[in-house]
Write an enzyme that holds these catalytic residues in place. Structure first.
Site, PDB file in Angstrom:
ATOM      1  N   VAL A 146      24.150  75.687   6.103  1.00  0.00           N
ATOM      2  CA  VAL A 146      25.693  76.154   6.150  1.00  0.00           C
ATOM      3  C   VAL A 146      26.010  76.672   4.890  1.00  0.00           C
ATOM      4  O   VAL A 146      25.406  76.455   3.815  1.00  0.00           O
ATOM      5  CB  VAL A 146      26.484  74.896   6.610  1.00  0.00           C
ATOM      6  CG1 VAL A 146      26.228  74.478   7.919  1.00  0.00           C
ATOM      7  CG2 VAL A 146      26.571  73.990   5.593  1.00  0.00           C
ATOM      8  N   ARG A 174      30.037  81.403  -0.892  1.00  0.00           N
ATOM      9  CA  ARG A 174      30.954  80.472  -1.359  1.00  0.00           C
ATOM     10  C   ARG A 174      32.308  80.701  -0.806  1.00  0.00           C
ATOM     11  O   ARG A 174      33.177  79.900  -0.854  1.00  0.00           O
ATOM     12  CB  ARG A 174      30.769  80.159  -2.697  1.00  0.00           C
ATOM     13  CG  ARG A 174      29.601  79.653  -3.526  1.00  0.00           C
ATOM     14  CD  ARG A 174      29.576  79.349  -4.601  1.00  0.00           C
ATOM     15  NE  ARG A 174      28.563  79.293  -5.444  1.00  0.00           N
ATOM     16  CZ  ARG A 174      27.602  78.181  -5.606  1.00  0.00           C
ATOM     17  NH1 ARG A 174      27.846  77.072  -4.751  1.00  0.00           N
ATOM     18  NH2 ARG A 174      26.607  78.040  -6.188  1.00  0.00           N
ATOM     19  N   ASP A 218      22.444  66.197   2.218  1.00  0.00           N
ATOM     20  CA  ASP A 218      21.426  66.727   3.076  1.00  0.00           C
ATOM     21  C   ASP A 218      20.512  65.530   2.887  1.00  0.00           C
ATOM     22  O   ASP A 218      20.537  64.576   3.769  1.00  0.00           O
ATOM     23  CB  ASP A 218      20.729  67.993   2.488  1.00  0.00           C
ATOM     24  CG  ASP A 218      19.853  68.430   3.476  1.00  0.00           C
ATOM     25  OD1 ASP A 218      19.246  68.055   4.108  1.00  0.00           O
ATOM     26  OD2 ASP A 218      19.522  69.811   3.175  1.00  0.00           O
ATOM     27  N   ASP A 264      26.753  77.616  -0.791  1.00  0.00           N
ATOM     28  CA  ASP A 264      26.288  79.104  -0.941  1.00  0.00           C
ATOM     29  C   ASP A 264      24.739  79.042  -0.331  1.00  0.00           C
ATOM     30  O   ASP A 264      24.214  77.989  -0.115  1.00  0.00           O
ATOM     31  CB  ASP A 264      25.975  79.223  -2.516  1.00  0.00           C
ATOM     32  CG  ASP A 264      24.832  78.447  -3.115  1.00  0.00           C
ATOM     33  OD1 ASP A 264      24.860  77.188  -3.074  1.00  0.00           O
ATOM     34  OD2 ASP A 264      24.034  79.117  -3.809  1.00  0.00           O
ATOM     35  N   LYS A 279      24.772  65.795   6.835  1.00  0.00           N
ATOM     36  CA  LYS A 279      24.040  66.149   7.765  1.00  0.00           C
ATOM     37  C   LYS A 279      23.160  65.320   8.533  1.00  0.00           C
ATOM     38  O   LYS A 279      23.020  64.288   7.638  1.00  0.00           O
ATOM     39  CB  LYS A 279      22.649  67.348   7.169  1.00  0.00           C
ATOM     40  CG  LYS A 279      23.510  68.503   6.730  1.00  0.00           C
ATOM     41  CD  LYS A 279      22.164  69.490   6.506  1.00  0.00           C
ATOM     42  CE  LYS A 279      22.665  70.732   5.395  1.00  0.00           C
ATOM     43  NZ  LYS A 279      21.747  71.615   5.046  1.00  0.00           N
ATOM     44  N   ASP A 338      29.895  68.255  -1.886  1.00  0.00           N
ATOM     45  CA  ASP A 338      30.043  69.184  -0.948  1.00  0.00           C
ATOM     46  C   ASP A 338      29.296  68.727   0.345  1.00  0.00           C
ATOM     47  O   ASP A 338      29.872  68.617   1.684  1.00  0.00           O
ATOM     48  CB  ASP A 338      29.742  70.795  -1.222  1.00  0.00           C
ATOM     49  CG  ASP A 338      28.392  70.970  -1.620  1.00  0.00           C
ATOM     50  OD1 ASP A 338      27.563  69.769  -1.912  1.00  0.00           O
ATOM     51  OD2 ASP A 338      27.805  71.998  -2.380  1.00  0.00           O
TER      52      ASP A 338
HETATM   53  P1  IMP Z   1      20.231  66.767  -1.042  1.00  0.00           P
HETATM   54  O1  IMP Z   1      19.778  66.233  -2.279  1.00  0.00           O
HETATM   55  O2  IMP Z   1      19.163  67.112   0.026  1.00  0.00           O
HETATM   56  O3  IMP Z   1      21.171  65.802  -0.247  1.00  0.00           O
HETATM   57  O4  IMP Z   1      21.092  68.195  -1.466  1.00  0.00           O
HETATM   58  C1  IMP Z   1      22.172  68.230  -1.717  1.00  0.00           C
HETATM   59  C2  IMP Z   1      22.601  69.646  -2.269  1.00  0.00           C
HETATM   60  O5  IMP Z   1      21.944  70.950  -1.911  1.00  0.00           O
HETATM   61  C3  IMP Z   1      24.138  69.865  -2.000  1.00  0.00           C
HETATM   62  O6  IMP Z   1      24.810  69.337  -2.884  1.00  0.00           O
HETATM   63  C4  IMP Z   1      24.002  71.207  -1.934  1.00  0.00           C
HETATM   64  O7  IMP Z   1      24.279  71.857  -3.318  1.00  0.00           O
HETATM   65  C5  IMP Z   1      22.530  71.574  -1.402  1.00  0.00           C
HETATM   66  N1  IMP Z   1      22.738  71.969  -0.130  1.00  0.00           N
HETATM   67  C6  IMP Z   1      22.019  71.145   0.899  1.00  0.00           C
HETATM   68  N2  IMP Z   1      22.307  71.535   2.012  1.00  0.00           N
HETATM   69  C7  IMP Z   1      23.016  72.588   2.057  1.00  0.00           C
HETATM   70  C8  IMP Z   1      23.502  73.665   2.835  1.00  0.00           C
HETATM   71  O8  IMP Z   1      23.512  73.647   4.085  1.00  0.00           O
HETATM   72  N3  IMP Z   1      24.121  74.770   2.409  1.00  0.00           N
HETATM   73  C9  IMP Z   1      24.223  74.948   1.243  1.00  0.00           C
HETATM   74  N4  IMP Z   1      23.926  74.188   0.303  1.00  0.00           N
HETATM   75  C10 IMP Z   1      23.176  72.953   0.748  1.00  0.00           C
HETATM   76 MG    MG Z   2      26.288  70.217  -4.287  1.00  0.00          MG
END
Ligand code: IMP
Ligand code: MG
Length: 193
Positions: free
Chosen positions: A168, A180, A118, A174, A146, A115
């Protein structure tokens, strides 16, 4: 405005009513166009390769449901459930595999459908694990990425849209399991915003 109101109407717990969808970053129409475009590219690139689309539950499931219907080529779907967020909007840095794939991806062309990237930590971890299983190839398809300075340099071959570093919700994404179901992607408005 009407759409935002619909989102706000979904809130039943008054303690959560300060958290609501705000500015829309991707409308339903934009999402549909973007998913079609990604589907066309993936279909061209994977013609005759019978790829496995590995979806990360639960955030990516709505994206996958739309994407699979835009892929006229034979392909397979499978799911993994990982969690990196304990609660709320902050990354815990801990990635846990709660449910693994049913498919053996050894020798298979694999596309991880995510999805949002981040920090990219979750995906980096998943890719490391999946690469150990000797797929024929492995690529990433992400709805959103992002713009964050500290993110890992994961190559996202199929990207829907780059967005600012904001939290977001909607279209599978969510906040504490809420929102969602919104058909669009919006910024989360938090108390004090
Ligand atoms: P990362 O490991 O920091 O890249 O985070 C990834 C996971 O965190 C994503 O697959 C989402 O499930 C959740 N996530 C990160 N940013 C958001 C957001 O803005 N809204 C909702 N879920 C997020
Ligand atoms: Mg995810």
């Amino acid at each position: 405005m009407e759409k935002l109101q619909k989102g706000a109407d979904l809130i039943t717990d008054p303690r959560e009513s300060d958290y609501r969808p705000g500015e829309v970053l991707m409308t339903e129409g934009e999402i549909a166009e973007m998913v079609s475009a990604l589907g066309r590219r993936i279909s061209e690139d994977y013609e005759g390769r019978d790829p496995v689309l590995v979806n990360l539950l639960k955030g990516g499931v709505i994206f996958l449901a739309d994407l699979t219907r835009r892929l006229p080529i034979p392909h397979q779907l499978d799911f993994m459930r990982v969690s990196s967020y304990e609660n709320g909007t902050k990354s815990s840095g801990i990635v846990r595999i709660a449910e693994d794939l049913a498919t053996n991806i050894s020798g298979r062309h694999t596309i991880v459908v995510e999805d949002v990237l981040d920090s990219g930590r979750t995906l980096a971890y998943i890719l490391d694990i999946l690469k150990l299983r000797s797929p024929a190839s492995i690529e990433v398809c992400a709805l959103l990425r992002k713009k964050v300075p500290q993110n890992t340099s994961i190559r996202v071959r199929y990207l829907g849209k780059e967005i600012p570093d904001v939290f977001v919700v909607g279209y599978g994404l969510d906040y504490n399991e809420r929102f969602r179901n919104l058909p669009f992607v919006a910024k989360l408005v938090m108390p004090g915003d």
